[in-house]
Design a protein around this motif. Structure first.
Motif, PDB file in Angstrom:
ATOM      1  N   VAL A  18       0.839  -1.202   0.000  1.00 21.86           N
ATOM      2  CA  VAL A  18       0.000   0.000   0.000  1.00 21.86           C
ATOM      3  C   VAL A  18       0.873   1.251   0.000  1.00 21.86           C
ATOM      4  N   THR A  21       2.065   1.748  -3.485  1.00 19.93           N
ATOM      5  CA  THR A  21       0.957   2.260  -4.290  1.00 19.93           C
ATOM      6  C   THR A  21       0.729   3.745  -4.011  1.00 19.93           C
ATOM      7  N   GLU A  25       0.792   6.678  -6.725  1.00 22.29           N
ATOM      8  CA  GLU A  25      -0.388   7.500  -6.973  1.00 22.29           C
ATOM      9  C   GLU A  25      -0.117   8.975  -6.691  1.00 22.29           C
ATOM     10  N   SER A  56      -4.002   0.869  -8.099  1.00 22.43           N
ATOM     11  CA  SER A  56      -4.288   0.207  -6.835  1.00 22.43           C
ATOM     12  C   SER A  56      -4.887  -1.167  -7.075  1.00 22.43           C
ATOM     13  N   ASN A 179      -2.785   9.414   0.778  1.00 23.23           N
ATOM     14  CA  ASN A 179      -3.094   8.385  -0.205  1.00 23.23           C
ATOM     15  C   ASN A 179      -2.885   6.982   0.355  1.00 23.23           C
ATOM     16  N   THR A 183      -5.902   4.371   0.209  1.00 22.86           N
ATOM     17  CA  THR A 183      -5.797   3.060  -0.425  1.00 22.86           C
ATOM     18  C   THR A 183      -6.099   1.948   0.573  1.00 22.86           C
TER      19      THR A 183
END
Length: 363
Positions: A18, A21, A25, A56, A179, A183
């Motif tokens: 995560v 990611t 992002e 994601s 973020n 996520t």
């Protein structure tokens, strides 16, 4: 207890994935994707695949982004390639598969992800009902002028600074932290449900049940049957891509074949709740077409992975229930160290979010 053990083993891979990611992002601009994905050629499909990899692993989020890309002008081939890549080739999913199932399943997932996209591309190029999908695009533009739930298309936090400036500033890491938790909020329910189901399967479902559903994979026909039943198990599981991994691990320990397990992991894009969203966004006729194409693609890819890995002698030995329980035991090892570091990192990111929130309120 098995569900808790799986959760313990999977916690640091999920949190680490995560974080990666969130970095992607925050630092990579996704808004340009729709402008460059209008073509039906292989290059455009490749760009969509790369965009999906940088997305994601939340299946609901992947579908929401897919419909938005399509609404903004992306072709069906590019849109579907994005959805396959964002649910099969993303970082956190790969780390989790490696942690719970081993490198062989990780490699099958990675190779199979590209095979899925390749087969899908050929099938859609040959069979796409163009008018049906153009009508769906018009309807999307009329009904969803703004990006709909469950998640918006664009990143939740954007910035004009370069990636190096963001990585060396408190504000940049505050955006990454935001973020990160955004996520995490998208995937945790699916993951927890997957751990619960996995624990129940290993504890209460006799191996004879799976033996009656999955034929011994001794030839093409039986391997194909395993792949079909594996996809159907994923369809009926109501679990997203992250949650599918502990579910698949439980199937593997319970005696399900390699093809059946990998097919189950592939199947999250056509699970029952996701099919309902396909119908909501594209209409029932288009959703039925997507189901048939995706189902065929997933079965074919799983069969190819079983045959390829059998030839290469890469299908891993199966853990017994006792061996699986030993694997899940809490002990001082790499997993425990990474878990502590991941939790400390999460606490630091949470402090950044809280600090940024207080600063906004004071302003």
């Amino acid at each position: 207890m098995i569900g808790l053990g799986l959760f313990y083993k999977a916690l640091w891979p999920i949190l680490f994935g995560v974080l990666l990611t969130a970095l992607i992002e925050t630092l990579i601009d996704h808004e340009r994707l729709a402008d460059i994905l209008g073509g039906r050629d292989l290059l455009t499909t490749g760009k969509a695949t790369a965009g999906g990899i940088a997305s994601s692993a939340c299946t609901f989020g992947a579908l929401s982004i897919t419909q938005t890309l399509f609404k903004k002008g992306a072709s069906a081939e590019a849109s579907f390639a994005f959805s396959f890549a964002s649910t099969n080739l993303v970082i956190e999913l790969g780390i989790l598969i490696y942690a719970l199932l081993g490198w062989q399943f990780l490699l099958a997932e990675l190779i199979g992800g590209f095979v899925l996209i390749s087969i899908m591309y050929v099938l859609v190029r040959l069979t796409l009902p163009k008018q049906l999908f153009e009508d769906a695009r018009k309807r999307l533009r009329q009904q969803y002028e703004e990006d709909p739930a469950p998640v918006a298309f664009s990143r939740q936090v954007t910035a004009d600074e370069s990636w190096s400036q963001q990585l060396t500033s408190r504000e940049g890491w505050s955006r990454i932290a935001y973020n990160y938790f955004h996520t995490l909020g998208k995937i945790y329910k699916s993951a927890l449900f997957g751990f619960l189901i996995a624990g129940l399967i290993v504890s209460f479902v006799p191996p004879e049940v799976w033996a009656s559903l999955f034929m011994e994979p001794t030839g093409l026909l039986s391997i194909t049957e395993n792949a079909v039943v594996g996809v159907l198990a994923g369809v009926l599981s109501f679990i997203g891509s992250i949650g599918n991994v502990p579910f698949a691990a439980a199937l593997w320990v319970s005696g399900v074949s390699f093809a059946g397990v990998i097919a189950c992991i592939y199947a999250d894009l056509i699970s029952v709740p996701i099919l309902n969203l396909w119908k909501k966004f594209f209409g029932w006729k288009a959703a039925l077409y997507i189901f048939v194409i995706f189902f065929s693609t997933m079965v074919a890819s799983a069969v190819l992975m079983e045959q390829l890995f059998s030839v290469l002698d890469w299908i891993p030995p199966r853990l017994s229930v006792e061996g699986f329980m030993s694997f899940l035991e809490l002990k001082v090892d790499f997993t425990s160290i990474m878990t502590v570091l991941s939790l400390v990192g999460t606490a630091v990111l949470y402090a950044l979010v809280r600090s940024a929130s207080r600063g906004d309120n004071e302003a």
